[in-house]
Design a protein around this motif. Structure first.
Motif, PDB file in Angstrom:
ATOM      1  N   GLU A 171       6.274  12.559  -3.220  1.00 13.93           N
ATOM      2  CA  GLU A 171       7.121  11.839  -2.273  1.00 13.93           C
ATOM      3  C   GLU A 171       6.314  11.347  -1.069  1.00 13.93           C
ATOM      4  O   GLU A 171       6.469  10.210  -0.628  1.00 13.93           O
ATOM      5  N   LYS A 172       5.448  12.229  -0.577  1.00 17.48           N
ATOM      6  CA  LYS A 172       4.613  11.854   0.577  1.00 17.48           C
ATOM      7  C   LYS A 172       3.720  10.672   0.206  1.00 17.48           C
ATOM      8  O   LYS A 172       3.520   9.743   0.993  1.00 17.48           O
ATOM      9  N   VAL A 173       3.181  10.738  -1.002  1.00 15.62           N
ATOM     10  CA  VAL A 173       2.290   9.665  -1.473  1.00 15.62           C
ATOM     11  C   VAL A 173       3.066   8.350  -1.569  1.00 15.62           C
ATOM     12  O   VAL A 173       2.607   7.302  -1.102  1.00 15.62           O
ATOM     13  N   SER A 174       4.268   8.421  -2.151  1.00 19.68           N
ATOM     14  CA  SER A 174       5.093   7.210  -2.297  1.00 19.68           C
ATOM     15  C   SER A 174       5.422   6.618  -0.932  1.00 19.68           C
ATOM     16  O   SER A 174       5.358   5.391  -0.735  1.00 19.68           O
ATOM     17  N   THR A 175       5.755   7.474   0.029  1.00 21.77           N
ATOM     18  CA  THR A 175       6.080   6.987   1.372  1.00 21.77           C
ATOM     19  C   THR A 175       4.879   6.290   1.985  1.00 21.77           C
ATOM     20  O   THR A 175       5.005   5.206   2.586  1.00 21.77           O
ATOM     21  N   ALA A 176       3.706   6.915   1.824  1.00 19.92           N
ATOM     22  CA  ALA A 176       2.488   6.326   2.399  1.00 19.92           C
ATOM     23  C   ALA A 176       2.204   4.969   1.765  1.00 19.92           C
ATOM     24  O   ALA A 176       1.803   4.016   2.454  1.00 19.92           O
ATOM     25  N   ILE A 177       2.430   4.864   0.472  1.00 21.45           N
ATOM     26  CA  ILE A 177       2.168   3.592  -0.217  1.00 21.45           C
ATOM     27  C   ILE A 177       3.193   2.539   0.196  1.00 21.45           C
ATOM     28  O   ILE A 177       2.836   1.378   0.464  1.00 21.45           O
ATOM     29  N   GLU A 178       4.451   2.944   0.287  1.00 24.11           N
ATOM     30  CA  GLU A 178       5.519   2.006   0.672  1.00 24.11           C
ATOM     31  C   GLU A 178       5.245   1.357   2.017  1.00 24.11           C
ATOM     32  O   GLU A 178       5.556   0.195   2.248  1.00 24.11           O
ATOM     33  N   LYS A 179       4.628   2.152   2.901  1.00 21.43           N
ATOM     34  CA  LYS A 179       4.312   1.668   4.250  1.00 21.43           C
ATOM     35  C   LYS A 179       3.415   0.422   4.190  1.00 21.43           C
ATOM     36  O   LYS A 179       3.415  -0.413   5.077  1.00 21.43           O
ATOM     37  N   HIS A 180       2.647   0.324   3.121  1.00 22.15           N
ATOM     38  CA  HIS A 180       1.674  -0.773   3.008  1.00 22.15           C
ATOM     39  C   HIS A 180       2.186  -1.968   2.221  1.00 22.15           C
ATOM     40  O   HIS A 180       1.481  -2.969   2.102  1.00 22.15           O
ATOM     41  N   ARG A 181       3.381  -1.861   1.674  1.00 25.89           N
ATOM     42  CA  ARG A 181       3.919  -2.966   0.852  1.00 25.89           C
ATOM     43  C   ARG A 181       3.978  -4.307   1.594  1.00 25.89           C
ATOM     44  O   ARG A 181       3.561  -5.327   1.051  1.00 25.89           O
ATOM     45  N   PRO A 182       4.502  -4.324   2.838  1.00 23.47           N
ATOM     46  CA  PRO A 182       4.584  -5.622   3.534  1.00 23.47           C
ATOM     47  C   PRO A 182       3.222  -6.293   3.684  1.00 23.47           C
ATOM     48  O   PRO A 182       3.103  -7.507   3.471  1.00 23.47           O
ATOM     49  N   ALA A 183       2.204  -5.517   4.017  1.00 19.62           N
ATOM     50  CA  ALA A 183       0.859  -6.096   4.177  1.00 19.62           C
ATOM     51  C   ALA A 183       0.363  -6.652   2.839  1.00 19.62           C
ATOM     52  O   ALA A 183      -0.280  -7.719   2.778  1.00 19.62           O
ATOM     53  N   MET A 184       0.693  -5.937   1.784  1.00 20.73           N
ATOM     54  CA  MET A 184       0.307  -6.383   0.437  1.00 20.73           C
ATOM     55  C   MET A 184       0.960  -7.743   0.128  1.00 20.73           C
ATOM     56  O   MET A 184       0.316  -8.655  -0.371  1.00 20.73           O
ATOM     57  N   GLU A 185       2.224  -7.857   0.479  1.00 21.37           N
ATOM     58  CA  GLU A 185       2.964  -9.105   0.245  1.00 21.37           C
ATOM     59  C   GLU A 185       2.354 -10.266   1.030  1.00 21.37           C
ATOM     60  O   GLU A 185       2.246 -11.380   0.514  1.00 21.37           O
ATOM     61  N   VAL A 186       1.957  -9.978   2.274  1.00 21.64           N
ATOM     62  CA  VAL A 186       1.360 -11.028   3.115  1.00 21.64           C
ATOM     63  C   VAL A 186       0.086 -11.572   2.460  1.00 21.64           C
ATOM     64  O   VAL A 186      -0.120 -12.792   2.373  1.00 21.64           O
ATOM     65  N   ILE A 187      -0.754 -10.679   1.968  1.00 21.69           N
ATOM     66  CA  ILE A 187      -2.013 -11.108   1.333  1.00 21.69           C
ATOM     67  C   ILE A 187      -1.720 -11.934   0.074  1.00 21.69           C
ATOM     68  O   ILE A 187      -2.335 -12.972  -0.167  1.00 21.69           O
ATOM     69  N   LEU A 188      -0.741 -11.488  -0.690  1.00 21.97           N
ATOM     70  CA  LEU A 188      -0.404 -12.210  -1.926  1.00 21.97           C
ATOM     71  C   LEU A 188       0.167 -13.600  -1.619  1.00 21.97           C
ATOM     72  O   LEU A 188      -0.164 -14.574  -2.295  1.00 21.97           O
ATOM     73  N   GLN A 189       0.999 -13.668  -0.583  1.00 23.06           N
ATOM     74  CA  GLN A 189       1.564 -14.975  -0.206  1.00 23.06           C
ATOM     75  C   GLN A 189       0.465 -15.921   0.268  1.00 23.06           C
ATOM     76  O   GLN A 189       0.463 -17.112  -0.042  1.00 23.06           O
ATOM     77  N   LYS A 190      -0.485 -15.351   1.019  1.00 23.49           N
ATOM     78  CA  LYS A 190      -1.596 -16.157   1.514  1.00 23.49           C
ATOM     79  C   LYS A 190      -2.404 -16.720   0.326  1.00 23.49           C
ATOM     80  O   LYS A 190      -2.788 -17.889   0.315  1.00 23.49           O
TER      81      LYS A 190
END
Lengths: 64, 523
Positions: free
Chosen positions: A19-38
């Motif tokens: 659960e802790k790992v999933s939360t930590a990864i989820e925190k980075h999803r928006p940044a991941m989306e920004v890079i992909l959109q770029k």
């Protein structure tokens, strides 16, 4: 496991912290989306730019 | 971000107009030109840029002014690009260009005419008409001599152009010093980039590299004139009792000329701007190979120009322009330059700017993600994580280069070339599976072979673990490997297993999507 290893063989240890790992990864999803959109935008802009080139030889070489 | 660059411009006659487009693209990217080199028309572009002329000053698409107008202010006879060939030179070159497609026919007719004349001379002698025979013989010898001399000595003269160029450079670099000759030694100092020009020295039978170190006293205008002296078109040029011809004969793309500089400044990029002639395969047979042979000899070895250390990249641009199309209109020239700028920008983004910068950003993002996951799962702060992409250099099949890295600032293996055999990244590349290994690495991943002695010294000394994730699009081949490693011990338990599984899944998905977005650009 989706990965292989010659040196790592997990022993039982503390309780899984999935659960802790999933939360930590989820925190980075928006940044991941920004890079992909770029990347998507860059790809589209490049296609548009190449389409504007009138010299057929230059257009071919730009697309390569 | 400013990119330091060494830029080499290939020769190509009028096709070199597209260098101006490439120059516009580089200027728009804010490139810091540390050195410029060129051959033939590429030498002229390199010289003007090194002297401080911007791409807009060389040809401004808005007000249509160009460097030709500046040369015209110095020598009023130069009003268009074609006037660079001298008063009658352009007409001779134009005739030659027009005749080029039917050159074999002209040659055959000429040989037939000479043979016919010789038969006529023989017949006249047999009939006792000695004076008529002598007159025809003299006329024939004179005609053949004139044509041969004209071709060997060049159809055009470069003197007027080189004089005007010399004055133009003086006015730009030393405006207060009228009469001062700008020499090769004036470059590479006082804020000016290094300038290197290639010509073929026929006297020594070797390539000549004019540079501030080797030939500091040679006037730059002479070096350019030597480099552009294309056989038949221009007269050969004599400098210091050495006869020079077009540098394209020996090296049409002198990216190698910055080998020492790029070893000294490995972060600088070397860019070789190459002009390609045709994109289609030629249909050749046993009789029509001569032209292709010459083209291949001049332009076919461009790959060799980049076979050196450092970040050398090739920018290949094709054009519909003809080698001798110096009489094109200003409007067409502007269109060609703007097209070349767009094409150059698209290619530079692909190889040097947008894709590399996005991958570098993705590596930084991945490091942040792995740092957070390790801290969340193991409560381990500063896990000394590094991330890089391992990808083959162009033409390489046995090795991968670590690129776009983050976290490598204090390590010696940044941008290192690693063999596919004997490394974890290579194993991931070969098998298409992700691999996670703890240090000390097993012998099969430890680069134990003697040829890896220096490479072993450069490897991370505090390595505790490494995770290599191969990235492909769909079921396609592996495109690159994401290599993540850490400098703090990880316990060998289920928590780490879960953590590595999550990281592997997310990184694989993220980089897979990124590669998919860039698929079109990369292909």
């Amino acid at each position: 496991m989706a990965w292989k290893s010659a040196s790592f063989s997990p022993r039982s240890g503390p309780p899984k912290s999935g659960e802790k790992v999933s939360t930590a990864i989820e925190k980075h999803r928006p940044a991941m989306e920004v890079i992909l959109q770029k990347a998507q935008r860059a790809s589209e802009e490049r296609r548009e730019a190449i389409d504007k080139i009138k010299d057929p030889e230059l257009r071919k070489s730009a697309a390569r | 971000m400013t990119h330091r660059m060494f830029v080499a411009f290939a020769g190509g006659g009028a096709k070199a107009l597209i260098h101006l487009g490439a120059l516009r693209a580089l200027e728009a990217k804010g490139v810091d030109f540390k050195g410029l080199s060129g051959t033939s028309a590429g030498a002229l572009v390199a010289t003007l840029k090194a002297s401080g002329f911007s791409a807009d000053e060389l040809l401004n698409p808005l007000d249509k002014t160009s460097v030709i107008s500046r040369l015209g202010e110095i020598r009023p006879s130069i009003r268009q690009a074609k006037h660079l060939f001298g008063r009658w030179g352009w007409w001779r070159v134009w005739l030659f260009r027009t005749a080029m497609p039917v050159l074999p026919t002209i040659l055959c007719v000429s040989l037939f005419s000479v043979a016919l004349s010789l038969v006529l001379v023989g017949a006249l002698l047999a009939w006792g008409k000695i004076f008529s025979a002598a007159a025809i013989s003299i006329a024939l010898v004179g005609l053949v001599g004139c044509v041969t001399t004209s071709l060997l000595s060049g159809l055009a003269r470069s003197r007027e152009f080189s004089e005007a160029l010399g004055i133009l450079l003086q006015q730009r670099i030393f405006p207060a010093d009228t009469g001062r000759i700008v020499r090769m030694g004036d470059f590479g100092r006082d804020g000016r980039p290094v300038l290197k020009i290639v010509s073929a020295n026929l006297t020594t039978g070797k390539m000549e590299l004019f540079s501030p170190e080797r030939t500091p006293n040679v006037p730059v205008a002479d070096a350019v004139a030597a480099s552009i002296s294309l056989p038949i078109i221009f007269e050969p040029l004599i400098i210091d009792e050495n006869l020079h011809m077009d540098g394209g004969i020996v090296s049409n793309l002198p990216a190698w000329s910055f080998d020492e500089e790029r070893e000294l400044d490995p972060d600088a990029i070397t860019l070789a701007i190459e002009i390609q002639t045709a994109t289609e395969r030629r249909i050749l047979n046993r009789l029509n190979w001569l032209g292709a042979f010459l083209r291949t000899g001049l332009f076919g070895s461009s790959e060799l120009n980049l076979r050196a250390a450092g970040q050398a990249e090739r920018l290949e641009l094709s054009t519909s322009l003809h080698l001798l199309e110096f009489d094109l209109s200003v409007d067409r020239a502007i269109k060609e330059v703007l097209d070349a700028e767009t094409a150059a920008m698209a290619k530079l983004d692909k190889w040097l700017f947008q894709i590399p910068e996005t991958y570098a950003e993705a590596c930084r993002f991945t490091k942040g993600l792995v740092d957070d996951v390790i801290e969340a799962a193991l409560d381990q702060r500063n896990p000394k994580v590094r991330v890089a992409i391992a990808i083959p250099d162009v033409g390489h099949t046995k090795s991968l280069r670590l690129r776009y890295s983050t976290g490598y600032e204090s390590h010696h293996d940044e941008r290192m070339l690693i063999p596919i055999d004997g490394t974890v990244a290579g194993q991931a590349w070969k098998t298409g599976d992700s691999w996670f290994e703890l240090a000390p690495l097993s012998p099969e991943f430890s680069l134990m072979a003697p040829e890896h002695r220096l490479r072993r010294k450069a490897l991370r000394s505090d390595l505790k673990w490494v995770l290599c994730i191969p990235i492909s699009i769909g079921d396609g081949p592996v495109r690159f490997v994401v290599q993540i490693d850490g400098g703090r011990d990880l316990p060998e338990d289920e928590t780490v297993g879960t953590m590595i599984t999550s990281i592997e899944t997310d990184v694989k998905e993220f980089f897979g999507m990124l590669a998919d977005r860039f698929k079109e650009m990369e292909e």
